[in-house]
Design a protein around this motif. Structure first.
Motif, mmCIF file in Angstrom:
data_model
loop_
_atom_site.group_PDB
_atom_site.id
_atom_site.type_symbol
_atom_site.label_atom_id
_atom_site.label_comp_id
_atom_site.label_asym_id
_atom_site.label_seq_id
_atom_site.Cartn_x
_atom_site.Cartn_y
_atom_site.Cartn_z
ATOM 1 N N ASP A 62 -18.167 46.833 21.298
ATOM 2 C CA ASP A 62 -19.046 47.327 20.248
ATOM 3 C C ASP A 62 -18.192 47.451 18.986
ATOM 4 O O ASP A 62 -17.310 48.296 18.918
ATOM 5 C CB ASP A 62 -19.643 48.674 20.650
ATOM 6 C CG ASP A 62 -20.644 49.198 19.638
ATOM 7 O OD1 ASP A 62 -20.830 48.544 18.583
ATOM 8 O OD2 ASP A 62 -21.238 50.261 19.886
ATOM 9 N N ARG A 66 -19.225 48.197 15.958
ATOM 10 C CA ARG A 66 -19.773 49.109 14.960
ATOM 11 C C ARG A 66 -18.883 50.336 14.831
ATOM 12 O O ARG A 66 -18.334 50.833 15.809
ATOM 13 C CB ARG A 66 -21.194 49.540 15.352
ATOM 14 C CG ARG A 66 -22.187 48.391 15.511
ATOM 15 C CD ARG A 66 -23.492 48.889 16.099
ATOM 16 N NE ARG A 66 -23.277 49.539 17.384
ATOM 17 C CZ ARG A 66 -24.236 50.197 18.048
ATOM 18 N NH1 ARG A 66 -25.446 50.281 17.547
ATOM 19 N NH2 ARG A 66 -23.966 50.768 19.219
ATOM 20 N N TYR A 88 -15.891 53.957 27.953
ATOM 21 C CA TYR A 88 -17.297 54.121 27.621
ATOM 22 C C TYR A 88 -17.523 55.454 26.914
ATOM 23 O O TYR A 88 -17.015 56.483 27.357
ATOM 24 C CB TYR A 88 -18.163 54.059 28.878
ATOM 25 C CG TYR A 88 -18.251 52.694 29.509
ATOM 26 C CD1 TYR A 88 -18.521 51.571 28.746
ATOM 27 C CD2 TYR A 88 -18.068 52.524 30.886
ATOM 28 C CE1 TYR A 88 -18.601 50.310 29.322
ATOM 29 C CE2 TYR A 88 -18.150 51.273 31.468
ATOM 30 C CZ TYR A 88 -18.415 50.169 30.688
ATOM 31 O OH TYR A 88 -18.497 48.939 31.273
ATOM 32 N N LYS A 120 -29.131 45.316 19.583
ATOM 33 C CA LYS A 120 -27.830 45.977 19.680
ATOM 34 C C LYS A 120 -27.923 47.433 19.241
ATOM 35 O O LYS A 120 -26.945 48.072 18.908
ATOM 36 C CB LYS A 120 -26.790 45.236 18.828
ATOM 37 C CG LYS A 120 -26.439 43.862 19.380
ATOM 38 C CD LYS A 120 -25.301 43.238 18.603
ATOM 39 C CE LYS A 120 -24.898 41.892 19.187
ATOM 40 N NZ LYS A 120 -24.369 42.028 20.540
ATOM 41 N N SER A 162 -28.634 49.935 21.054
ATOM 42 C CA SER A 162 -28.041 50.796 22.065
ATOM 43 C C SER A 162 -27.181 49.948 22.984
ATOM 44 O O SER A 162 -27.634 48.939 23.510
ATOM 45 C CB SER A 162 -29.144 51.506 22.868
ATOM 46 O OG SER A 162 -28.586 52.282 23.892
ATOM 47 N N LEU A 163 -25.938 50.363 23.149
ATOM 48 C CA LEU A 163 -25.002 49.605 23.971
ATOM 49 C C LEU A 163 -24.373 50.554 24.985
ATOM 50 O O LEU A 163 -23.235 50.981 24.835
ATOM 51 C CB LEU A 163 -23.931 48.954 23.096
ATOM 52 C CG LEU A 163 -24.425 47.941 22.068
ATOM 53 C CD1 LEU A 163 -23.327 47.620 21.058
ATOM 54 C CD2 LEU A 163 -24.890 46.664 22.753
ATOM 55 N N ALA A 186 -20.866 49.405 26.681
ATOM 56 C CA ALA A 186 -19.972 48.750 25.731
ATOM 57 C C ALA A 186 -19.030 49.803 25.161
ATOM 58 O O ALA A 186 -19.317 50.996 25.199
ATOM 59 C CB ALA A 186 -20.759 48.073 24.610
ATOM 60 N N TYR A 187 -17.886 49.347 24.634
ATOM 61 C CA TYR A 187 -16.908 50.280 24.086
ATOM 62 C C TYR A 187 -16.194 49.621 22.916
ATOM 63 O O TYR A 187 -16.309 48.415 22.680
ATOM 64 C CB TYR A 187 -15.911 50.727 25.150
ATOM 65 C CG TYR A 187 -15.437 49.637 26.075
ATOM 66 C CD1 TYR A 187 -14.409 48.775 25.718
ATOM 67 C CD2 TYR A 187 -16.030 49.467 27.324
ATOM 68 C CE1 TYR A 187 -13.976 47.776 26.567
ATOM 69 C CE2 TYR A 187 -15.611 48.464 28.187
ATOM 70 C CZ TYR A 187 -14.583 47.620 27.808
ATOM 71 O OH TYR A 187 -14.169 46.627 28.656
ATOM 72 N N SER A 188 -15.454 50.409 22.172
ATOM 73 C CA SER A 188 -14.831 49.931 20.944
ATOM 74 C C SER A 188 -13.374 49.538 21.156
ATOM 75 O O SER A 188 -12.732 49.947 22.127
ATOM 76 C CB SER A 188 -14.907 51.016 19.864
ATOM 77 O OG SER A 188 -14.081 52.115 20.212
#
Length: 239
Positions: free
Chosen positions: A12, A14, A83, A199, A201-202, A205-207
């Motif tokens: 992700d 964002r 997460y 996208k 809501s994820l 997913a992680y950054s």
């Protein structure tokens, strides 16, 4: 420079604080040498082999860790630990001086990911809840689908974990922490976008920021710990 290998569908981008550039191949690194930039590449054994001799600060998923990589001083990260929902649960549990309660964790995984992910999850959960005093492992016939693995972990002092894995064609995580003062619940299916392809809501997913913050440098202590959990369901003794 920092180089992160990752499954791109799990990232992700964002609200990323780090200066991150996504590239498609190692060749694109030839003309770059920005120490303040983190470069993200798709997971590839070929790319890892090229990067290995370049003296970079490399981050790989735990599932890609091999004997060859152990001596390189690379960093490994565990997807569960990154997460956002797990980070929130961990933050709540960490507030307790000595957490007491029952941690229920259910994960649906794909066949090719099952054992390595399970090893990583056991490592992450034991890092959160403490050293398990007793572990019981039950498995169905691994040649018959669906495959189920159930693990009971007793950490002593009133803290236990019930972990269930099912091999299927989808990914899903459910967890619940029933503590003395706190009850926390999460179900990734309930957080999926209503509109297909959205996208907004994820849940799984992680950054890149999370990867850099939680990754651990590979050393013999870490390797021994991971081997211990791996042996529990890969032919090792069940206790």
């Amino acid at each position: 420079m920092k180089i992160v290998f990752a499954s791109l569908e799990k990232l992700d981008f964002r609200n990323t604080v780090e200066n991150v550039i996504l590239i498609e191949s190692v060749e694109q690194l030839n003309n770059t040498n920005n120490e303040d930039t983190t470069y993200v590449l798709p997971v590839s054994e070929e790319y890892m082999g090229i990067i290995a001799d370049a003296g970079n600060e490399v981050y790989i998923p735990f599932t890609e860790l091999t004997v060859d990589h152990q001596s390189l001083g690379w960093h490994v990260y565990f997807d569960l630990e990154n997460y956002p929902f797990y980070q929130k649960v961990k933050g709540m549990i960490d507030k307790e001086e000595k957490p007491k309660g029952v941690f229920r964790f259910r994960r649906m995984v794909k066949q090719y990911e099952n054992n390595s992910l399970l090893t990583g999850d056991l490592y992450v959960l034991s890092s959160l809840l403490g050293e398990p005093q007793r572990i019981q492992v039950k498995q169905t016939d691994q040649t018959v689908i669906p495959v189920h693995t159930i693990i009971l972990m007793d950490f002593g002092g009133g803290t236990m974990a019930h972990i269930e894995y099912t091999v299927t064609n989808q990914e899903r995580i459910e967890l619940e922490w029933s503590g003395i003062k706190t009850i926390l619940e999460f179900d990734s299916d309930q957080m999926r976008p209503i509109q297909q392809g959205s996208k907004a809501s994820l849940p799984l997913a992680y950054s890149v920021d999370a990867i850099l913050a939680t990754a651990q440098k590979v050393d013999q202590v870490l390797v021994n710990r991971l081997n211990y959990f791996s042996n529990l369901f890969n032919g090792g003794a069940h206790s």
